[in-house]
Design a protein around this motif. Structure first.
Motif, PDB file in Angstrom:
ATOM      1  N   LYS A  83       0.830  -1.173  -0.033  1.00 18.31           N
ATOM      2  CA  LYS A  83       0.037  -0.109  -0.118  1.00 18.31           C
ATOM      3  C   LYS A  83       0.910   1.207   0.003  1.00 18.31           C
ATOM      4  CE  LYS A  83      -3.916  -2.166   2.251  1.00 18.31           C
ATOM      5  NZ  LYS A  83      -4.876  -1.968   3.493  1.00 18.31           N
ATOM      6  N   LEU A  84       1.162   1.831  -1.172  1.00 14.75           N
ATOM      7  CA  LEU A  84       1.745   2.803  -1.147  1.00 14.75           C
ATOM      8  C   LEU A  84       0.964   4.117  -1.719  1.00 14.75           C
ATOM      9  CD1 LEU A  84       4.753   1.263  -3.429  1.00 14.75           C
ATOM     10  CD2 LEU A  84       5.015   1.657  -0.899  1.00 14.75           C
ATOM     11  N   ASP A  85       1.628   5.391  -1.341  1.00 11.24           N
ATOM     12  CA  ASP A  85       1.064   6.663  -1.698  1.00 11.24           C
ATOM     13  C   ASP A  85       1.459   7.132  -3.082  1.00 11.24           C
ATOM     14  OD1 ASP A  85      -0.544   7.147   0.496  1.00 11.24           O
ATOM     15  OD2 ASP A  85       1.233   7.452   1.718  1.00 11.24           O
ATOM     16  N   LEU A  86       2.952   6.907  -3.439  1.00 12.60           N
ATOM     17  CA  LEU A  86       3.555   7.261  -4.738  1.00 12.60           C
ATOM     18  C   LEU A  86       4.573   6.510  -4.977  1.00 12.60           C
ATOM     19  CD1 LEU A  86       6.148   9.166  -4.428  1.00 12.60           C
ATOM     20  CD2 LEU A  86       4.654  10.580  -3.674  1.00 12.60           C
ATOM     21  N   PHE A  87       5.029   6.345  -6.070  1.00 13.10           N
ATOM     22  CA  PHE A  87       6.122   5.447  -6.473  1.00 13.10           C
ATOM     23  C   PHE A  87       7.144   6.501  -7.413  1.00 13.10           C
ATOM     24  CE2 PHE A  87       8.751   2.909  -9.149  1.00 13.10           C
ATOM     25  CZ  PHE A  87       9.175   2.082  -8.314  1.00 13.10           C
ATOM     26  N   PHE A  88       8.485   6.157  -7.038  1.00 13.84           N
ATOM     27  CA  PHE A  88       9.476   7.105  -7.633  1.00 13.84           C
ATOM     28  C   PHE A  88      10.452   6.115  -8.257  1.00 13.84           C
ATOM     29  CE2 PHE A  88      13.879   9.278  -6.685  1.00 13.84           C
ATOM     30  CZ  PHE A  88      13.802   9.979  -7.750  1.00 13.84           C
TER      31      PHE A  88
END
Length: 367
Positions: free
Chosen positions: A81-86
């Motif tokens: 469960k992530l908020d964003l990916f870089f």
């Protein structure tokens, strides 16, 4: 925020270019950011010099297998469960619906496609385009690269942030080293005479063949020391070293570890980077920071990075390149000291801490 990162590029033993960028950026994020939670995804176990796992900094390692960006990485991301990916690379994972940030070093492959292997060119052109079309934000390493991304891909300028890289070698580790020790270390590398230094990946875009042509024209007696990991299409470049008129004065050292690289910068007569295209040019900043005169191309991002602290040449003209090197070698006294002072001041504008701080601001903008 829960932030996922593709740490693949940072997890290599001999880092150059994007690998150096990814490693230093991640190291600074680890040092500076105690608020966000990072999950770093890797196809292999992290190397010992990557930041150790801790609360808020976790490594997730894939099982064996290929197709990292297309298959393996998306499967790992979708389990968390992530908020964003870089992605500090040119590629974003496929089939991931999160807000996504990516880094782009340059778009040299659009200008010089024949200087790339077919496989690499295909990935950069088509997988890169696919990734850009799905990016929420883009980080890049110079204002020049930002303009190029807008021009060639139509990506909104307001969603591109310039995060200049820093200096990739330790500015403090060897400052007190004794002259006799320096002489011994240089001699162990085969250097016993004054030398001109090139540092960069051995690939066509770096314009090393023309550098060798210019070196053959020089009246000044120097060694030409070429430092760099072998990249794509390096064979003709190595062959040009063997066929040069002054081949006995050309020394190819391949990849050099950071401590030895510092000594090379500090003791060179001048540093030369005659690239046809650069998104930034980290070795230019490294050379300036160690008080080495720099001779660089007057194209792409290099005037932006060198400012008033460099001697500029036309990279398509070996005569002008030889002229620039001669100018650097003939600097004396006040004139030389002035250029070196300007170089140190220019290099101080770039740091990995600033790069990481601006990157975190981009992360925060997506809360």
């Amino acid at each position: 925020m829960k932030i996922g990162i593709d740490a693949y590029e940072a997890n290599v033993p001999m880092r150059v270019g994007s690998g150096k960028y990814a490693f230093h950026l991640l190291s600074e994020l680890y040092r500076l950011d105690n608020h966000n939670q990072y999950t770093l995804f890797l196809p292999e176990a992290p190397l010992n010099d990557l930041p150790p796992a801790r609360s808020g900094w976790t490594y997730v390692v894939s099982s064996a297998g290929g197709l990292w960006t297309i298959r393996k990485l998306p499967a790992l991301i979708n389990k968390h469960k992530l908020d964003l990916f870089f992605s500090p690379t040119h590629y974003l994972p496929w089939f991931v619906s999160l807000p996504k940030i990516m880094s782009i070093m340059d778009v040299s492959y659009l200008h010089y496609p024949k200087m790339f292997r077919i496989k690499d060119l295909f990935q950069l052109k088509y997988m890169g385009k696919y990734s850009i079309s799905r990016a929420t934000k883009i980080l890049t390493i110079s204002e020049y690269s930002k303009r190029e991304i807008v021009k060639h891909y139509g990506f909104p300028q307001k969603n591109i942030e310039v995060t200049y890289p820093g200096i990739g070698v330790n500015q403090n580790s060897q400052t007190e080293i004794k002259d006799n020790v320096v002489h011994k270390i240089l001699k162990s590398m085969g250097i016993t005479d004054p030398y001109i230094l090139f540092v960069g990946t051995i690939q066509p875009r770096k314009n090393i063949v023309r550098l060798i042509e210019a070196f053959d024209k020089l009246e000044e007696e120097r060694l030409l020391v070429i430092v760099g990991k072998k990249g794509w299409l390096y064979e003709p470049i190595i062959e040009s070293m063997r066929k040069a008129k002054k081949k006995d004065k050309i020394l190819f050292l391949d990849y050099v570890k950071d401590d030895d690289l510092e000594i090379l910068y500090r003791n060179a007569s001048c540093f030369v980077l005659p690239s046809l295209y650069e998104g930034f040019g980290i070795p230019v900043v490294e050379a300036m920071s160690y008080g080495c005169p720099v001779v660089i191309s007057n194209v792409t991002s290099l005037p932006e990075i060198g400012g008033s602290a460099a001697i500029y040449i036309n990279p398509t003209d070996s005569v002008d390149l030889a002229r620039g090197i001669s100018e650097a070698l003939q600097l004396k006294g006040i004139e030389r000291n002035k250029l070196l002072k300007l170089g140190i001041e220019q290099a101080a504008k770039f740091s990995w801490e600033n790069c990481a701080t601006k990157t975190m601001k981009v992360f925060d903008s997506l809360k």
